[in-house]
Design an enzyme around this catalytic site. Structure first.
Site, PDB file in Angstrom:
ATOM      1  N   HIS A 166       0.857  -1.193   0.000  1.00 44.59           N
ATOM      2  CA  HIS A 166       0.000   0.000   0.000  1.00 44.59           C
ATOM      3  C   HIS A 166       0.887   1.235   0.000  1.00 44.59           C
ATOM      4  CE1 HIS A 166       0.815   0.248   4.251  1.00 44.59           C
ATOM      5  NE2 HIS A 166       0.075  -0.804   4.560  1.00 44.59           N
ATOM      6  N   HIS A 169       3.802   1.545   2.539  1.00 47.13           N
ATOM      7  CA  HIS A 169       4.943   0.685   2.172  1.00 47.13           C
ATOM      8  C   HIS A 169       5.742   1.332   1.037  1.00 47.13           C
ATOM      9  CE1 HIS A 169       2.357  -2.976   3.558  1.00 47.13           C
ATOM     10  NE2 HIS A 169       3.032  -2.460   4.579  1.00 47.13           N
ATOM     11  N   GLY A 254       9.591  -0.874  10.359  1.00 44.08           N
ATOM     12  CA  GLY A 254       8.598   0.200  10.461  1.00 44.08           C
ATOM     13  C   GLY A 254       7.788   0.100  11.740  1.00 44.08           C
ATOM     14  N   ARG A 255       6.520   0.529  11.659  1.00 44.84           N
ATOM     15  CA  ARG A 255       5.638   0.512  12.825  1.00 44.84           C
ATOM     16  C   ARG A 255       5.157  -0.917  13.102  1.00 44.84           C
ATOM     17  NH1 ARG A 255       0.201   0.180  13.595  1.00 44.84           N
ATOM     18  NH2 ARG A 255       0.054  -0.191  11.355  1.00 44.84           N
ATOM     19  N   ASP A 256       5.206  -1.312  14.355  1.00 47.89           N
ATOM     20  CA  ASP A 256       4.656  -2.607  14.802  1.00 47.89           C
ATOM     21  C   ASP A 256       5.089  -3.766  13.902  1.00 47.89           C
ATOM     22  OD1 ASP A 256       3.236  -4.225  16.544  1.00 47.89           O
ATOM     23  OD2 ASP A 256       1.330  -4.007  15.482  1.00 47.89           O
ATOM     24  N   HIS A 257       6.373  -3.866  13.653  1.00 45.48           N
ATOM     25  CA  HIS A 257       6.918  -4.912  12.773  1.00 45.48           C
ATOM     26  C   HIS A 257       6.589  -6.295  13.348  1.00 45.48           C
ATOM     27  CE1 HIS A 257      10.098  -6.194   9.785  1.00 45.48           C
ATOM     28  NE2 HIS A 257       9.855  -7.307  10.453  1.00 45.48           N
TER      29      HIS A 257
END
Ligand SMILES: [Zn+2]
Length: 356
Positions: A166, A169, A254-257
């Site tokens: 998305h 990404h 990234g966030r919350d990998h």
């Protein structure tokens, strides 16, 4: 009677990944000392950092037999594919260990539930594969390193994902392309929980992205076969080590990998990465990137580092929202996802998601 065990598809994949060097420095299933070093201190007995236990579980009878013989033969679908040079037999405390690795013992956590479905009896030792066919087509460090070398890429950023691409990404991938010679998009396609996007959905979405937007750029796409553990911060480091072995110089976190639900903080993986980088040379540079979002004032995708407008201007690029729209065959909209990517997934109809 020959001492042998029947492998699950996941255990077979572990064997392949150990044999090809994908899990280097490991060459076999962990002995008790490495297993406990990893669960308790996130390091192998050699002192090297490692965050996820890689161990083979067997039934009680095989466990008993393995204490008296040098080899455990490995069978997959009634074919012998190799053996383990037995170095250790030990038992683990699944309930206690999952709390250490996953930071929760909650059986609603898919990774914890999966661990609880395994036997506590473990056999450690080097894996030797005698049927080379089982490794055919496997992603190997040799293959990717040769590819990067042939392209002349000295720096390569690895990108892990289990979801279709998305706009957030894409932003992170373009940031990496600004500083690295190449970008290696490496979706994980091993075991995933029911409801996650299927391998075809992820790969077809990326093919559309490569055809329409990354065409002619320094981007390489290939899939990684290993189960998702959903272990958040620890799995982020594990993912980075695998990409180091594959020849990447950089890895995006990234966030919350590798997170699931609300089990891990948004940037908990960044915190662990900083802690480990202060103590060890991981052999790969970790790019700790903030969550991108759409800002109506900036009229583009930005992050906390590039936009300080009020939160009312922000539109988050929500994976949950994108998933819900694709499930109903609706394009999520160009601010969230490229229409070619959305169409590639929508065209799959009932095969978009993993069912159990
Ligand atoms: Zn802004």
């Amino acid at each position: 009677m020959k001492n042998s065990t029947s492998l699950t598809p996941e255990a077979l994949q572990d064997c392949i990944n150990l044999a090809t060097g994908l899990f280097a420095p490991l060459t076999g299933f962990m002995k008790a000392s490495d297993y406990r070093g990893v669960t308790d201190k996130m390091q192998l007995t050699s002192g090297e950092p490692w965050t996820i236990p890689i161990s083979l579980d067997v039934d009680p009878e095989t466990y008993r037999l393995s204490q008296h013989v040098p080899r455990l033969y490995l069978r997959y679908q009634d074919r012998e594919i190799g053996f383990i040079e037995i170095a250790d037999c030990y038992q683990v405390d699944i309930a206690a260990d999952t709390i250490k690795v996953f930071n929760t013992g909650d059986l609603a956590h898919p990774g914890v539930a999966r661990e609880h479905s395994r036997q506590p009896y473990r056999v450690g030792g080097k894996v030797v594969i005698t049927e080379p066919q089982v490794q055919e087509g496997a992603l190997t460090p040799e293959k990717t390193r040769n590819f990067f070398k042939a392209q002349g890429w000295k720096s390569v950023a690895g990108f892990q994902t289990r979801n279709p691409v998305h706009k957030a990404h894409e932003y992170l991938q373009r940031v990496a392309l600004e500083t690295c010679d190449g970008l290696f998009i490496n979706p994980l396609v091993g075991w995933k929980k029911a409801g996650d996007f299927s391998e075809t959905a992820v790969v077809n979405g990326y093919r559309a992205m490569l055809d329409e937007y990354y065409c002619g750029l320094r981007v390489h796409l290939d899939t990684l076969k290993t189960p998702m553990r959903y272990a958040g911060p620890r799995e982020a480091i594990f993912h980075a080590i695998i990409r180091r072995n594959l020849g990447c110089s950089h890895f995006i976190i990234g966030r919350d990998h590798a997170g699931v639900g609300d089990y891990y903080g948004k940037y908990e993986a960044h915190d662990l990465a900083r802690k480990l980088m202060a103590k060890h040379d991981l052999g790969i540079t970790l790019l700790l990137l903030k969550e991108p979002f759409y800002c109506h004032k900036c009229e583009q995708i930005v992050s906390d580092n590039t936009c300080a407008h009020p939160h009312s201007e922000r539109e988050s690029i929500s994976g949950t929202k994108i998933r819900a729209m694709l499930a109903q065959d609706q394009r999520p909209g160009e601010r969230l996802m490229r229409k070619e990517v959305a169409d590639a997934i929508i065209s799959l109809k009932q095969h978009k998601f993993i069912t159990e």
